[in-house]
Write a protein that holds these residues in place. Structure first.
Motif, PDB file in Angstrom:
ATOM      1  N   LYS A   1       0.842  -1.201   0.000  1.00  0.00           N
ATOM      2  CA  LYS A   1       0.000   0.000   0.000  1.00  0.00           C
ATOM      3  C   LYS A   1       0.872   1.244   0.000  1.00  0.00           C
ATOM      4  N   ARG A   2       0.322   2.307  -0.504  1.00  0.00           N
ATOM      5  CA  ARG A   2       1.084   3.550  -0.609  1.00  0.00           C
ATOM      6  C   ARG A   2       0.992   4.349   0.688  1.00  0.00           C
TER       7      ARG A   2
ATOM      8  N   ARG B   1       9.880  -1.623   2.321  1.00  0.00           N
ATOM      9  CA  ARG B   1       9.901  -1.552   0.854  1.00  0.00           C
ATOM     10  C   ARG B   1      11.302  -1.294   0.333  1.00  0.00           C
TER      11      ARG B   1
ATOM     12  N   ASN C   1       3.345   6.071   3.586  1.00  0.00           N
ATOM     13  CA  ASN C   1       4.718   6.527   3.786  1.00  0.00           C
ATOM     14  C   ASN C   1       5.164   6.519   5.240  1.00  0.00           C
TER      15      ASN C   1
ATOM     16  N   SER D   1      11.035   5.834  -8.153  1.00  0.00           N
ATOM     17  CA  SER D   1      10.881   5.533  -6.724  1.00  0.00           C
ATOM     18  C   SER D   1      11.720   4.323  -6.342  1.00  0.00           C
TER      19      SER D   1
ATOM     20  N   ASN E   1       4.346  -1.767  -6.282  1.00  0.00           N
ATOM     21  CA  ASN E   1       3.284  -0.763  -6.381  1.00  0.00           C
ATOM     22  C   ASN E   1       3.807   0.665  -6.233  1.00  0.00           C
ATOM     23  N   TYR E   2       5.033   0.923  -6.751  1.00  0.00           N
ATOM     24  CA  TYR E   2       5.552   2.288  -6.771  1.00  0.00           C
ATOM     25  C   TYR E   2       4.864   3.064  -7.880  1.00  0.00           C
ATOM     26  N   LYS E   3       4.881   4.392  -7.759  1.00  0.00           N
ATOM     27  CA  LYS E   3       4.318   5.240  -8.806  1.00  0.00           C
ATOM     28  C   LYS E   3       5.038   5.005 -10.132  1.00  0.00           C
TER      29      LYS E   3
END
Length: 82
Positions: free
Chosen positions: A24-25, A35, A27, A64, A58-60
């Motif tokens: 999940k994103r 990660r 931070n 990243s 699932n990085y942008k």
């Protein structure tokens, strides 16, 4: 030979996370650290490309993955003493 899924599972176990939490994103530093470690292992052990790692984690985008790899590497360099 380990697979990307094996590495992701291992990192999740080490940090006490589910795969969904790792991907999940969020931070929060704990998730970011996990990660970063997964990125480092996927790159060094499996020689995966940064775009491939970005898709797995699932990085942008791939930048990243590059940033997290470089940051993890720098943070874990042996300290040189004079």
């Amino acid at each position: 030979m380990r697979t990307p899924n094996d590495i992701i599972k291992g990192v999740c176990q080490k940090y006490g996370l589910t795969k969904e939490e790792l991907l999940k994103r969020d931070n929060t530093s704990y998730y970011v650290r996990a990660r970063k470690e997964a990125t480092f292992i996927l790159r060094t052990e499996l020689k995966l490309s940064f775009p491939h790692i970005a898709r797995l984690l699932n990085y942008k985008d791939h930048t990243s993955a590059i940033h997290n790899f470089e940051t993890f590497t720098k943070q874990n360099e042996p300290k040189l003493t004079s």
